[in-house]
Design a protein around this motif. Structure first.
Motif, PDB file in Angstrom:
ATOM      1  N   SER A 237      37.184  46.514  30.209  1.00 48.78           N
ATOM      2  CA  SER A 237      38.301  46.803  30.792  1.00 48.78           C
ATOM      3  C   SER A 237      38.900  48.261  30.636  1.00 48.78           C
ATOM      4  O   SER A 237      38.280  49.009  29.819  1.00 48.78           O
ATOM      5  CB  SER A 237      39.606  46.168  30.581  1.00 48.78           C
ATOM      6  N   GLY A 239      41.590  49.408  29.474  1.00 48.14           N
ATOM      7  CA  GLY A 239      42.272  49.349  28.188  1.00 48.14           C
ATOM      8  C   GLY A 239      41.135  49.430  26.816  1.00 48.14           C
ATOM      9  O   GLY A 239      41.271  50.346  25.787  1.00 48.14           O
ATOM     10  N   SER A 270      43.301  40.812  28.991  1.00 43.03           N
ATOM     11  CA  SER A 270      44.661  40.089  29.496  1.00 43.03           C
ATOM     12  C   SER A 270      44.732  39.592  30.940  1.00 43.03           C
ATOM     13  O   SER A 270      45.206  38.714  31.656  1.00 43.03           O
ATOM     14  CB  SER A 270      45.694  40.981  29.187  1.00 43.03           C
ATOM     15  N   ALA A 272      45.066  42.389  33.738  1.00 45.30           N
ATOM     16  CA  ALA A 272      45.899  43.404  34.514  1.00 45.30           C
ATOM     17  C   ALA A 272      45.441  43.384  36.005  1.00 45.30           C
ATOM     18  O   ALA A 272      44.253  43.392  36.371  1.00 45.30           O
ATOM     19  CB  ALA A 272      45.937  44.641  34.006  1.00 45.30           C
ATOM     20  N   ILE A 273      46.250  43.530  37.190  1.00 46.17           N
ATOM     21  CA  ILE A 273      46.131  43.622  38.418  1.00 46.17           C
ATOM     22  C   ILE A 273      44.777  44.698  38.697  1.00 46.17           C
ATOM     23  O   ILE A 273      44.134  44.475  39.478  1.00 46.17           O
ATOM     24  CB  ILE A 273      47.214  43.878  39.262  1.00 46.17           C
ATOM     25  N   GLN A 274      44.954  45.798  38.126  1.00 44.62           N
ATOM     26  CA  GLN A 274      43.936  46.783  38.340  1.00 44.62           C
ATOM     27  C   GLN A 274      42.453  46.189  37.797  1.00 44.62           C
ATOM     28  O   GLN A 274      41.518  46.577  38.472  1.00 44.62           O
ATOM     29  CB  GLN A 274      44.214  48.103  37.495  1.00 44.62           C
ATOM     30  N   HIS A 275      42.323  45.549  36.694  1.00 42.60           N
ATOM     31  CA  HIS A 275      41.242  44.881  36.519  1.00 42.60           C
ATOM     32  C   HIS A 275      40.609  44.022  37.211  1.00 42.60           C
ATOM     33  O   HIS A 275      39.515  43.802  37.648  1.00 42.60           O
ATOM     34  CB  HIS A 275      41.097  44.366  34.944  1.00 42.60           C
ATOM     35  N   ASN A 295      46.983  36.544  31.896  1.00 40.23           N
ATOM     36  CA  ASN A 295      47.002  36.429  33.334  1.00 40.23           C
ATOM     37  C   ASN A 295      45.683  36.183  33.670  1.00 40.23           C
ATOM     38  O   ASN A 295      45.557  35.577  34.968  1.00 40.23           O
ATOM     39  CB  ASN A 295      47.529  37.722  33.749  1.00 40.23           C
TER      40      ASN A 295
END
Length: 324
Positions: A237, A239, A270, A272-275, A295
């Motif tokens: 990711s 992150g 987690s 995230a929408i971008q991932h 999520n």
């Protein structure tokens, strides 16, 4: 309906990328009766690669060998493609939506004054029309595109259109063409690859991806072991990349690579929408996270709530026993 389709192949270190074969399958989906012509470019010998393209469904192959094609440049490749298109006059052009494809095809389309359907994930026909399906809004929706006039030009997302079965009984003409690749404004002096050796992530059928939950660069080591066991690749990711646990070449997501493996295992991610924009179309998604509210579980086919540093070793050991 296209009567002649030009497929632009792509190789890495002398080995054809799977998306080259998938592009041939895409051409056959457009019109199974069309003449499919494979184009291969390199500074080395291309006879064996050309024969492979024929085994996977091309009718014939055109090879161009030149010292200025050792490393990819849009100028060098562009000169070759434009000359071959001018000579072959294809009704359609297909290429993989790879790093090279994403850079080269818009420039070719501009020079030829053509429309371009990029990142197609599905192809179907309706009478004389060829319908391309492609994702929009970071994969949250899909649109269908039909080119009504001119040359049909499209790129296909790797690992979405299955390659045809290899048939070594197939034969076809292999034409070595001379193209004077010259006046390059960009010269590649050296190529330094940061990504790890092994399976290319964009074409891997299995991807193990780590997030911030991996906690360190050392935390990625069990992921590599599991990926090697499954014949897959390791991703990450944003992150994890921002935290310097791994190189940005592994990043998956809206600003990284978009992949569609058969199996995607998200470890400590987690969601995230971008991932999710980079992997949500994976065929099977497995999420491993100690937070049951993460999520990533909303899109996962299978979820494991637990400490990844306990789950991954157990999973690896079990697979070792199963594989023998």
């Amino acid at each position: 309906m296209s009567d002649k389709i030009l497929v632009i192949g792509e190789s890495r270190e002398g080995v054809l990328r799977n998306v080259s074969f998938e592009a041939i399958a895409a051409a056959r989906k457009m019109n199974d009766n069309a003449e499919v012509v494979a184009l291969l470019l390199s500074d080395g010998e291309l006879e064996d690669q050309a024969q492979e393209m024929i085994y996977y469904g091309a009718d014939r192959a055109v090879t161009v060998k030149h010292e200025n094609l050792k490393n990819y440049t849009s100028e060098g490749y562009g000169q070759v493609v434009l000359e071959v298109v001018d000579e072959e006059t294809p009704d359609a052009i297909i290429m993989g939506h790879t790093a090279i494809g994403k850079d080269l095809t818009p420039k070719i389309a501009s020079r030829l004054e053509l429309g371009l359907v990029s990142d197609a994930t599905e192809i179907e026909t309706d009478g004389e029309d060829v319908i391309f399906t492609r994702p929009i809004y970071s994969g949250k929706a899909f649109e269908k595109k039909v080119i009504k006039e001119g040359i049909t030009f499209a790129t296909i997302r790797p690992n979405n259109i299955a390659a045809l079965e290899k048939d070594e009984s197939r034969s076809g003409e292999i034409q070595a063409k001379d193209v004077d690749v010259k006046d390059l404004r960009t010269v590649i002096k050296e190529v330094i690859r940061k990504q790890s050796e092994g399976v290319d992530m964009s074409e891997a059928s299995v991807v193990i991806a780590g997030g911030r939950g991996v906690k360190s660069a050392e935390g990625f080591e069990p992921l590599y072991e599991l990926a090697n066991l499954l014949g897959g690749a390791v991703g990450a990711s944003r992150g994890a990349c921002d935290a310097e646990y791994c190189d940005y070449s592994l990043q998956i997501g809206q600003t990284g690579k978009v992949i569609t493996p058969d199996l995607y295992i998200a470890v400590g991610i987690s969601g995230a929408i971008q991932h999710l924009a980079g992997m949500s179309n994976s065929k099977v998604i497995v999420a491993i996270n100690k937070d049951p509210e993460a999520n990533i579980f909303n899109i996962a086919d299978y979820g494991i709530v637990g400490d990844l540093f306990e789950v991954i070793p157990l999973l690896t050991e079990e697979l070792k026993q199963q594989i023998g």
